[in-house]
Motif scaffolding. Structure first.
Motif, PDB file in Angstrom:
ATOM      1  N   THR A  76      -8.152   8.556   7.176  1.00 42.81           N
ATOM      2  CA  THR A  76      -7.209   7.669   6.468  1.00 42.81           C
ATOM      3  C   THR A  76      -7.586   6.403   5.850  1.00 42.81           C
ATOM      4  OG1 THR A  76      -5.187   9.074   7.216  1.00 42.81           O
ATOM      5  CG2 THR A  76      -4.783   7.156   6.221  1.00 42.81           C
ATOM      6  N   ILE A  77      -7.903   5.642   6.960  1.00 39.90           N
ATOM      7  CA  ILE A  77      -8.371   4.177   6.638  1.00 39.90           C
ATOM      8  C   ILE A  77      -9.844   4.245   5.938  1.00 39.90           C
ATOM      9  CG2 ILE A  77      -9.698   2.142   7.856  1.00 39.90           C
ATOM     10  CD1 ILE A  77      -7.628   2.800  10.123  1.00 39.90           C
ATOM     11  N   GLY A  78     -10.736   5.164   6.286  1.00 38.01           N
ATOM     12  CA  GLY A  78     -11.775   5.371   5.256  1.00 38.01           C
ATOM     13  C   GLY A  78     -11.573   5.719   4.087  1.00 38.01           C
ATOM     14  N   SER A  79     -10.597   6.581   3.825  1.00 39.38           N
ATOM     15  CA  SER A  79     -10.258   6.866   2.607  1.00 39.38           C
ATOM     16  C   SER A  79      -9.618   5.421   1.670  1.00 39.38           C
ATOM     17  CB  SER A  79      -9.209   8.126   2.200  1.00 39.38           C
ATOM     18  OG  SER A  79      -9.786   9.189   2.820  1.00 39.38           O
ATOM     19  N   VAL A  80      -8.751   4.869   2.160  1.00 44.45           N
ATOM     20  CA  VAL A  80      -8.131   3.648   1.717  1.00 44.45           C
ATOM     21  C   VAL A  80      -9.379   2.713   1.355  1.00 44.45           C
ATOM     22  CG1 VAL A  80      -6.931   1.481   2.039  1.00 44.45           C
ATOM     23  CG2 VAL A  80      -6.084   3.770   2.790  1.00 44.45           C
ATOM     24  N   VAL A  89      -1.630  13.185   3.566  1.00 47.71           N
ATOM     25  CA  VAL A  89      -1.114  11.989   4.297  1.00 47.71           C
ATOM     26  C   VAL A  89      -0.340  11.092   3.295  1.00 47.71           C
ATOM     27  CG1 VAL A  89      -2.018   9.752   5.302  1.00 47.71           C
ATOM     28  CG2 VAL A  89      -2.993  12.093   5.827  1.00 47.71           C
ATOM     29  N   ASP A  90       0.976  10.640   3.788  1.00 48.85           N
ATOM     30  CA  ASP A  90       1.696   9.957   3.182  1.00 48.85           C
ATOM     31  C   ASP A  90       2.146   8.610   3.783  1.00 48.85           C
ATOM     32  OD1 ASP A  90       2.249  11.661   1.036  1.00 48.85           O
ATOM     33  OD2 ASP A  90       3.960  12.567   2.374  1.00 48.85           O
ATOM     34  N   LEU A  91       1.901   7.481   3.269  1.00 50.39           N
ATOM     35  CA  LEU A  91       2.048   6.225   4.165  1.00 50.39           C
ATOM     36  C   LEU A  91       2.573   4.803   3.338  1.00 50.39           C
ATOM     37  CD1 LEU A  91      -0.577   5.064   6.873  1.00 50.39           C
ATOM     38  CD2 LEU A  91      -0.018   3.530   5.109  1.00 50.39           C
ATOM     39  N   ASP A  92       3.346   3.979   3.677  1.00 48.98           N
ATOM     40  CA  ASP A  92       3.735   2.985   2.912  1.00 48.98           C
ATOM     41  C   ASP A  92       3.828   1.734   3.843  1.00 48.98           C
ATOM     42  OD1 ASP A  92       5.162   3.984   0.189  1.00 48.98           O
ATOM     43  OD2 ASP A  92       5.617   5.526   1.904  1.00 48.98           O
ATOM     44  N   ILE A  93       3.178   0.860   3.045  1.00 49.99           N
ATOM     45  CA  ILE A  93       3.107  -0.628   3.840  1.00 49.99           C
ATOM     46  C   ILE A  93       3.966  -1.502   2.943  1.00 49.99           C
ATOM     47  CG2 ILE A  93       1.970  -2.303   5.111  1.00 49.99           C
ATOM     48  CD1 ILE A  93      -0.103  -0.593   5.690  1.00 49.99           C
ATOM     49  N   ALA A  94       5.038  -2.352   3.397  1.00 51.00           N
ATOM     50  CA  ALA A  94       5.596  -3.260   2.157  1.00 51.00           C
ATOM     51  C   ALA A  94       4.987  -4.575   2.635  1.00 51.00           C
ATOM     52  CB  ALA A  94       6.960  -3.479   2.498  1.00 51.00           C
ATOM     53  N   GLU A  95       4.946  -5.465   1.951  1.00 54.81           N
ATOM     54  CA  GLU A  95       4.148  -6.792   2.052  1.00 54.81           C
ATOM     55  C   GLU A  95       4.984  -7.739   3.292  1.00 54.81           C
ATOM     56  OE1 GLU A  95       3.963 -10.000  -1.109  1.00 54.81           O
ATOM     57  OE2 GLU A  95       3.381  -8.096  -1.825  1.00 54.81           O
ATOM     58  N   GLY A  96       4.028  -8.030   4.169  1.00 55.14           N
ATOM     59  CA  GLY A  96       4.615  -8.711   5.408  1.00 55.14           C
ATOM     60  C   GLY A  96       4.877  -7.945   6.594  1.00 55.14           C
ATOM     61  N   ARG A 114      -2.271   3.562  -3.968  1.00 54.89           N
ATOM     62  CA  ARG A 114      -2.052   2.312  -4.474  1.00 54.89           C
ATOM     63  C   ARG A 114      -1.944   1.308  -3.839  1.00 54.89           C
ATOM     64  NH1 ARG A 114       0.160   3.586  -9.920  1.00 54.89           N
ATOM     65  NH2 ARG A 114       1.144   1.655  -9.993  1.00 54.89           N
ATOM     66  N   PHE A 115      -2.577   0.087  -4.204  1.00 56.27           N
ATOM     67  CA  PHE A 115      -2.397  -1.027  -3.661  1.00 56.27           C
ATOM     68  C   PHE A 115      -2.373  -2.218  -4.539  1.00 56.27           C
ATOM     69  CE2 PHE A 115      -4.990  -4.850  -2.117  1.00 56.27           C
ATOM     70  CZ  PHE A 115      -4.293  -4.992  -0.900  1.00 56.27           C
ATOM     71  N   ALA A 116      -1.210  -2.893  -4.055  1.00 56.99           N
ATOM     72  CA  ALA A 116      -0.735  -3.962  -5.052  1.00 56.99           C
ATOM     73  C   ALA A 116      -0.316  -3.414  -6.575  1.00 56.99           C
ATOM     74  CB  ALA A 116      -1.457  -5.097  -4.957  1.00 56.99           C
ATOM     75  N   GLY A 117       0.249  -2.366  -6.687  1.00 54.63           N
ATOM     76  CA  GLY A 117       0.575  -1.567  -7.921  1.00 54.63           C
ATOM     77  C   GLY A 117      -0.540  -1.089  -8.706  1.00 54.63           C
ATOM     78  N   LYS A 118      -1.790  -0.992  -8.200  1.00 57.26           N
ATOM     79  CA  LYS A 118      -2.896  -0.615  -8.822  1.00 57.26           C
ATOM     80  C   LYS A 118      -3.515   0.635  -8.298  1.00 57.26           C
ATOM     81  CE  LYS A 118      -7.123  -2.506 -10.419  1.00 57.26           C
ATOM     82  NZ  LYS A 118      -8.353  -3.127 -10.828  1.00 57.26           N
ATOM     83  N   THR A 119      -3.906   1.717  -8.795  1.00 55.91           N
ATOM     84  CA  THR A 119      -4.413   2.870  -8.301  1.00 55.91           C
ATOM     85  C   THR A 119      -6.066   2.696  -7.977  1.00 55.91           C
ATOM     86  OG1 THR A 119      -3.075   4.476  -9.662  1.00 55.91           O
ATOM     87  CG2 THR A 119      -5.192   5.486  -8.684  1.00 55.91           C
ATOM     88  N   LEU A 129       0.965  -1.080  -0.108  1.00 58.77           N
ATOM     89  CA  LEU A 129       0.043  -0.018  -0.105  1.00 58.77           C
ATOM     90  C   LEU A 129       0.784   1.174  -0.136  1.00 58.77           C
ATOM     91  CD1 LEU A 129      -3.191   1.135   0.371  1.00 58.77           C
ATOM     92  CD2 LEU A 129      -2.483   1.377   2.610  1.00 58.77           C
ATOM     93  N   GLN A 130       0.596   2.197  -0.956  1.00 60.31           N
ATOM     94  CA  GLN A 130       1.371   3.457  -1.024  1.00 60.31           C
ATOM     95  C   GLN A 130       0.238   4.632  -1.077  1.00 60.31           C
ATOM     96  OE1 GLN A 130       3.577   4.232  -4.746  1.00 60.31           O
ATOM     97  NE2 GLN A 130       5.324   4.081  -3.431  1.00 60.31           N
ATOM     98  N   ILE A 131       0.402   5.599  -0.170  1.00 61.97           N
ATOM     99  CA  ILE A 131      -0.546   6.685   0.016  1.00 61.97           C
ATOM    100  C   ILE A 131       0.466   7.995  -0.216  1.00 61.97           C
ATOM    101  CG2 ILE A 131      -2.250   7.851   1.170  1.00 61.97           C
ATOM    102  CD1 ILE A 131      -2.953   5.405   2.465  1.00 61.97           C
ATOM    103  N   ARG A 132       0.075   8.639  -1.134  1.00 62.98           N
ATOM    104  CA  ARG A 132       0.866   9.821  -1.308  1.00 62.98           C
ATOM    105  C   ARG A 132      -0.204  11.297  -1.595  1.00 62.98           C
ATOM    106  NH1 ARG A 132       4.029   7.339  -0.255  1.00 62.98           N
ATOM    107  NH2 ARG A 132       6.090   6.517  -1.134  1.00 62.98           N
ATOM    108  N   GLY A 133       0.074  12.265  -0.865  1.00 62.68           N
ATOM    109  CA  GLY A 133      -0.424  13.644  -0.553  1.00 62.68           C
ATOM    110  C   GLY A 133      -2.010  13.401  -0.436  1.00 62.68           C
ATOM    111  N   LEU A 134      -2.571  12.420   0.293  1.00 57.83           N
ATOM    112  CA  LEU A 134      -4.051  12.179   0.593  1.00 57.83           C
ATOM    113  C   LEU A 134      -4.648  13.484   1.183  1.00 57.83           C
ATOM    114  CD1 LEU A 134      -6.337  10.049   0.270  1.00 57.83           C
ATOM    115  CD2 LEU A 134      -5.470   9.353   2.473  1.00 57.83           C
ATOM    116  N   GLU A 135      -5.959  13.955   0.532  1.00 60.34           N
ATOM    117  CA  GLU A 135      -6.529  15.021   1.170  1.00 60.34           C
ATOM    118  C   GLU A 135      -8.119  14.457   0.951  1.00 60.34           C
ATOM    119  OE1 GLU A 135      -6.097  18.880  -0.400  1.00 60.34           O
ATOM    120  OE2 GLU A 135      -3.781  18.495  -0.793  1.00 60.34           O
ATOM    121  N   THR A 136      -8.671  14.587   2.181  1.00 59.37           N
ATOM    122  CA  THR A 136     -10.197  14.116   2.265  1.00 59.37           C
ATOM    123  C   THR A 136     -10.718  15.035   2.813  1.00 59.37           C
ATOM    124  OG1 THR A 136      -9.272  11.776   2.216  1.00 59.37           O
ATOM    125  CG2 THR A 136     -11.794  12.049   3.143  1.00 59.37           C
TER     126      THR A 136
END
Ligand code: ATP
Length: 228
Positions: free
Chosen positions: A45-49, A22-29, A61-66, A4-11
């Protein structure tokens, strides 16, 4: 690999802006802690994801997909499993029915969920509404796992529960981590959260203000970002 990759999130909520970048990154595992005082934007943030409070700007982006243009049910099917704040199960379905309702094939089967939460097996035929708060939370986690999500999202999963139940739920979270489950977690119990997290993201007024390893989150930083 980035999951999961979040960049410049505005809600926004109507005209009122809640997230300002909001910027946030999660790698697998990875187990990632999303932190910050009350009202700083964690749940939004969670609600926006999950597209429950859709983003107005930025990229998710989740698993490479917007994904920020997709509908919630589509996002869930891509492999995001949410345990929302305030645990929501189907009250008039049994424990068993709740668990199998959204099940998808994968690592987490009914037998595995019963192994994690023996209480759910004991209460298999009971209506969800008759469970204690802690049991309902176990059911909410079990239900999310039964969808076999690539990323499990836990929003305040231990809040308001008796210490003994909290202890059980943290033990399960640690087991999930050991088994390689990627997790995004919001929780106020730092003594449990910090040893479990691989990385922390701290929000202040809807913006990511600090990222680092839990060991770098010194008492001074904890006081600055999380103190009341
Ligand atoms: P908490 O731990 O209290 O849940 P949080 O960090 O999860 O806090 P959010 O719930 O995401 O914070 O709130 C972020 C901002 O958005 C706050 O200013 C809050 O008042 C506002 N907000 C949250 N939900 C709504 C809503 N339904 N309508 C309007 N504003 C909202």
């Amino acid at each position: 690999m980035s999951l999961l990759q979040i960049r410049g999130l505005e809600t926004f909520y109507g005209a009122s802006q809640a997230l300002f970048g909001v910027d946030l990154d999660i790698a697998e595992g990875e187990v990632v802690a999303l932190m910050g005082r009350n009202g700083m934007g964690k749940t939004t943030t969670i609600g926006s994801v999950m597209a429950l409070t859709p983003a107005r700007k930025g990229e998710i982006r989740f698993a490479g997909k917007t994904i920020q243009t997709l509908k919630p049910h589509v996002i869930a099917r891509l492999g995001l499993g949410l345990v929302p704040e305030g645990r929501r199960c189907f009250p008039n379905l049994t424990v068993f029915e709740n668990l199998v309702a959204a099940a998808r094939p994968g690592r987490w089967t009914l037998a595995e969920i019963h192994r994690l939460f023996p209480r759910l097996e004991e209460r298999r035929d009971q209506l969800a509404r008759s469970l204690s708060g802690g049991e309902q939370q176990m059911l909410a986690i079990g239900r999310a796992l039964m969808t076999n999500p690539s990323l499990l999202i836990l929003d305040e999963a231990t809040e308001g529960l008796a210490p003994v139940i909290r202890h059980d739920i943290w033990a399960v979270i640690r087991t999930l981590k050991q088994e390689g489950q990627s997790i995004l977690i919001v929780d106020k119990t730092l003594a449990e959260l910090l040893p479990c997290a691989d990385r922390c993201f701290v929000l202040e007024k809807g913006t990511t203000v600090w990222t680092g390893n839990p060991t770098d989150l010194t008492p001074e930083l904890q006081d600055r970002f999380l103190g009341v």
